[in-house]
Design an enzyme around this catalytic site. Structure first.
Site, PDB file in Angstrom:
ATOM      1  N   GLU A 185     -30.885  21.970  17.085  1.00 51.85           N
ATOM      2  CA  GLU A 185     -29.459  21.746  17.330  1.00 51.85           C
ATOM      3  C   GLU A 185     -28.696  21.843  15.999  1.00 51.85           C
ATOM      4  O   GLU A 185     -27.656  22.514  15.902  1.00 51.85           O
ATOM      5  CB  GLU A 185     -29.287  20.356  17.959  1.00 51.85           C
ATOM      6  CG  GLU A 185     -27.903  20.050  18.464  1.00 51.85           C
ATOM      7  CD  GLU A 185     -27.836  18.672  19.107  1.00 51.85           C
ATOM      8  OE1 GLU A 185     -28.878  17.990  19.233  1.00 51.85           O
ATOM      9  OE2 GLU A 185     -26.723  18.259  19.482  1.00 51.85           O
ATOM     10  N   GLY A 215     -22.278  12.395  21.342  1.00 51.10           N
ATOM     11  CA  GLY A 215     -22.227  11.112  22.017  1.00 51.10           C
ATOM     12  C   GLY A 215     -23.523  10.341  21.827  1.00 51.10           C
ATOM     13  O   GLY A 215     -23.520   9.128  21.621  1.00 51.10           O
ATOM     14  N   GLY A 216     -24.656  11.062  21.882  1.00 55.24           N
ATOM     15  CA  GLY A 216     -25.960  10.407  21.808  1.00 55.24           C
ATOM     16  C   GLY A 216     -26.654  10.555  20.471  1.00 55.24           C
ATOM     17  O   GLY A 216     -27.390   9.675  20.041  1.00 55.24           O
ATOM     18  N   SER A 217     -26.436  11.689  19.817  1.00 52.78           N
ATOM     19  CA  SER A 217     -27.104  11.878  18.527  1.00 52.78           C
ATOM     20  C   SER A 217     -26.159  12.512  17.514  1.00 52.78           C
ATOM     21  O   SER A 217     -25.086  13.010  17.866  1.00 52.78           O
ATOM     22  CB  SER A 217     -28.370  12.732  18.698  1.00 52.78           C
ATOM     23  OG  SER A 217     -28.044  14.020  19.139  1.00 52.78           O
ATOM     24  N   THR A 218     -26.595  12.480  16.258  1.00 54.29           N
ATOM     25  CA  THR A 218     -25.778  13.053  15.189  1.00 54.29           C
ATOM     26  C   THR A 218     -26.688  13.858  14.266  1.00 54.29           C
ATOM     27  O   THR A 218     -27.837  13.475  14.042  1.00 54.29           O
ATOM     28  CB  THR A 218     -25.004  11.934  14.435  1.00 54.29           C
ATOM     29  OG1 THR A 218     -24.154  12.532  13.475  1.00 54.29           O
ATOM     30  CG2 THR A 218     -25.936  10.957  13.719  1.00 54.29           C
ATOM     31  N   GLN A 219     -26.191  14.980  13.779  1.00 50.75           N
ATOM     32  CA  GLN A 219     -27.017  15.854  12.936  1.00 50.75           C
ATOM     33  C   GLN A 219     -26.377  16.092  11.579  1.00 50.75           C
ATOM     34  O   GLN A 219     -25.154  16.128  11.453  1.00 50.75           O
ATOM     35  CB  GLN A 219     -27.198  17.246  13.580  1.00 50.75           C
ATOM     36  CG  GLN A 219     -28.026  17.284  14.844  1.00 50.75           C
ATOM     37  CD  GLN A 219     -27.244  16.872  16.056  1.00 50.75           C
ATOM     38  OE1 GLN A 219     -26.079  17.236  16.202  1.00 50.75           O
ATOM     39  NE2 GLN A 219     -27.843  16.089  16.920  1.00 50.75           N
TER      40      GLN A 219
HETATM   41  O1  LIG Z   1     -18.072  23.401  22.066  1.00 59.36           O
HETATM   42  C1  LIG Z   1     -17.448  22.372  21.843  1.00 59.36           C
HETATM   43  N1  LIG Z   1     -16.137  22.400  21.566  1.00 59.36           N
HETATM   44  C2  LIG Z   1     -15.423  21.289  21.311  1.00 59.36           C
HETATM   45  N2  LIG Z   1     -15.948  20.076  21.291  1.00 59.36           N
HETATM   46  C3  LIG Z   1     -17.240  19.942  21.555  1.00 59.36           C
HETATM   47  C4  LIG Z   1     -18.050  21.067  21.845  1.00 59.36           C
HETATM   48  N3  LIG Z   1     -19.285  20.635  22.056  1.00 59.36           N
HETATM   49  C5  LIG Z   1     -19.242  19.299  21.900  1.00 59.36           C
HETATM   50  N4  LIG Z   1     -18.019  18.871  21.601  1.00 59.36           N
HETATM   51  C6  LIG Z   1     -17.608  17.488  21.314  1.00 59.36           C
HETATM   52  O2  LIG Z   1     -18.795  16.723  21.133  1.00 59.36           O
HETATM   53  C7  LIG Z   1     -18.572  15.367  21.480  1.00 59.36           C
HETATM   54  C8  LIG Z   1     -19.534  14.933  22.509  1.00 59.36           C
HETATM   55  O3  LIG Z   1     -20.841  15.225  22.159  1.00 59.36           O
HETATM   56  P1  LIG Z   1     -21.903  15.698  23.235  1.00 59.36           P
HETATM   57  O4  LIG Z   1     -21.475  15.373  24.620  1.00 59.36           O
HETATM   58  O5  LIG Z   1     -22.195  17.131  22.962  1.00 59.36           O
HETATM   59  O6  LIG Z   1     -23.106  14.755  22.875  1.00 59.36           O
HETATM   60  P2  LIG Z   1     -24.527  15.093  22.251  1.00 59.36           P
HETATM   61  O7  LIG Z   1     -24.322  16.209  21.286  1.00 59.36           O
HETATM   62  O8  LIG Z   1     -24.937  13.815  21.565  1.00 59.36           O
HETATM   63  O9  LIG Z   1     -25.387  15.447  23.401  1.00 59.36           O
HETATM   64  C9  LIG Z   1     -17.162  15.332  21.998  1.00 59.36           C
HETATM   65  O10 LIG Z   1     -16.369  14.943  20.918  1.00 59.36           O
HETATM   66  C10 LIG Z   1     -16.855  16.762  22.383  1.00 59.36           C
HETATM   67  O11 LIG Z   1     -15.501  16.995  22.326  1.00 59.36           O
HETATM   68 CA   LIG Z   2     -23.170  18.176  21.180  1.00 54.16          CA
END
Ligand SMILES: O=c1[nH]cnc2c1ncn2[C@@H]1O[C@H](COP(=O)(O)OP(=O)(O)O)[C@@H](O)[C@H]1O
Ligand SMILES: [Ca+2]
Length: 442
Positions: A185, A215-219
């Protein structure tokens, strides 16, 4: 839209080769129907009729479809590439659509999860010309939401998506639906940002690092310039990957559970996947004193409450946040000397706090986040305002950035889109996927 040139050296050569091989591959795989919009060179070898067609439709057009199954939403990215005869291909367009909630919200109702996927596939059908459907790869990669689910539940959701994909008219392979690992990722987002800012094809320009707060992880991902960074990194924090005949040695790490929503839960004192007992509530020093509400996270509703007024909110909140982050994050020394782009919730929170323009993005320092956190927390001592989590979120970001090794003076760039393309891991992952089709052949 102004098209972007992939162009130059290995990257151009790589993508040219891989698209050519990819076309050959799908033709071999799916039969011998002529490829619409084929390049002149290919058409010439196929006889008069096709040569004529090539003269009138001399532009090759390719698409790639990537689904991002994030923890808070599912998004489709439809990438369009164009190639003139004897020229390098260009990324000419992206169509993007997002739906909420994320796939993991349907863990106990798998049938319902298909609705959103089908809806997004309809967008792809409108966007990709019908004659190219079966040459267009369709892929879904899930991130933290599915990583945090029990394995069996996650697999059922993925199976459902795969069923829908296989019934679609697009090009699907056995590995079209998966949970992406955190390192991939980070790498994919790093490829995207360095490609979109023109750094991948220009060795003279220093690459940029990237931070993504989901929302769940950070890179965190960057290309170290000193050997010491690679040598002193804990195991699992560095990675090598190959793309388009080039090997990159990156520092990349994904912290599961430190995405903004998971961090909120940890700061509130809750446990992922565990509902509160009868009459229990989570009391936090990061919420407005006296504030009382319900908060839903990963399908569980929590009763939440602010602490009684006392110590200034920023001080009490930052103590809590510091405790939550204690020893969870590795500080990479070199990051202070590099340029970074920061994505997702970093962007959303900065926009929410009025630090950047919601559309245009901007540049910020760690101190800017800190000043905003102090200001917002101060106002929350009086009233919770429109976003009762903003004091907590900004304080968390301020501390997370410092834990990652950034000094208060460090500046970051924030961009949601560059040249009309979303700054997300999706584009990098699409390049990587196409490249893997290439490797499959040899
Ligand atoms: O393609 C994108 N365009 C704009 N914002 C995005 C995109 N993908 C993720 N985000 C943003 O990422 C955040 C949510 O993270 P996500 O739901 O992807 O969690 P995760 O990466 O931990 O699974 C929100 O702030 C959302 O607006
Ligand atoms: Ca994401």
């Amino acid at each position: 839209m102004e098209a972007m040139k992939i162009s130059k050296r290995f990257f151009a050569f790589g993508i040219l080769t891989c698209i050519a091989v990819y076309v050959a591959y799908v033709k071999w795989h799916l039969g011998s129907k002529p490829f619409v919009g084929t390049t002149e060179g290919v058409a010439e070898s196929r006889g008069d009729k096709l040569t004529h067609q090539a003269v009138t439709t001399d532009l090759s057009v390719f698409y790639g479809i990537m689904f991002d199954a994030g923890s808070t939403g599912t998004r489709i990215h439809i990438f369009k590439f164009a190639q003139q005869p004897r020229e390098t291909p260009r990324l000419t367009h992206e169509t993007f659509k997002a739906l909420k909630p994320g796939l993991s919200a349907y863990a106990d109702d798998v049938e319902k999860s298909g609705q959103g996927i089908k809806e997004l596939l309809e967008v792809a059908k409108k966007e990709v010309p019908m004659e190219l459907w079966k040459f267009t790869p369709l892929v879904l990669k899930a991130t933290a939401g599915l990583r945090l689910l029990p394995g069996e539940k996650a697999q059922k959701l993925l199976e459902k998506v795969k069923e829908i994909f296989q019934a679609s008219p697009f090009f699907v392979r056995d590995n079209c639906v998966s949970i992406m690992n955190g390192t991939d990722e980070g790498i994919s987002a790093w490829i995207t940002i360095n490609f979109l800012t023109g750094r991948l094809d220009d060795p003279q320009r220093r690459s940029v690092g990237m931070l993504d707060l989901g929302g769940g992880s950070t890179q965190i991902t960057f290309l170290p310039r000193t050997k010491a960074t690679l040598q002193t990194s804990p195991s699992g924090h560095t990675t090598s990957f190959q793309m388009f005949n080039h090997t990159y040695k990156l520092y990349s790490y994904s912290y599961l559970g430190l995405g903004l929503m998971s961090a909120r839960l940890a700061i509130l004192g809750g446990v992922e996947g565990k509902p509160l007992g009868e009459g229990e509530e989570l009391i936090s020093p990061c919420l407005s004193p006296g504030f009382k509400s319900e908060w839903q996270h990963a399908e569980i509703v929590y009763k939440i409450k602010g602490q009684k007024a006392g110590e200034p909110l920023y001080e009490s909140c930052s103590n809590k946040v510091a405790k939550m982050l204690y020893k969870k994050v590795h500080r990479a020394g070199e990051v202070k000397d590099l340029d970074f782009y920061i994505f997702s919730y970093y962007y959303d929170c900065a926009a929410e706090a009025g630090l950047i323009d919601k559309e245009k993005g901007g540049s910020l320092t760690v101190s800017d986040f800190e000043i905003a956190a102090k200001y917002v927390c101060k106002t929350m001592e009086i009233s919770p305002g429109n976003n009762p989590f903003l004091c907590m979120d900004l304080t968390y970001i301020t501390f997370l950035l410092q834990e990652l090794g950034f000094p208060k003076s460090q500046g970051f760039k924030l961009a949601r889109k560059i040249d009309n393309v979303e700054t997300s891991w999706a584009l990098g992952a699409t390049f990587h996927y196409i490249d893997s089709l290439n490797r499959l052949q040899y």
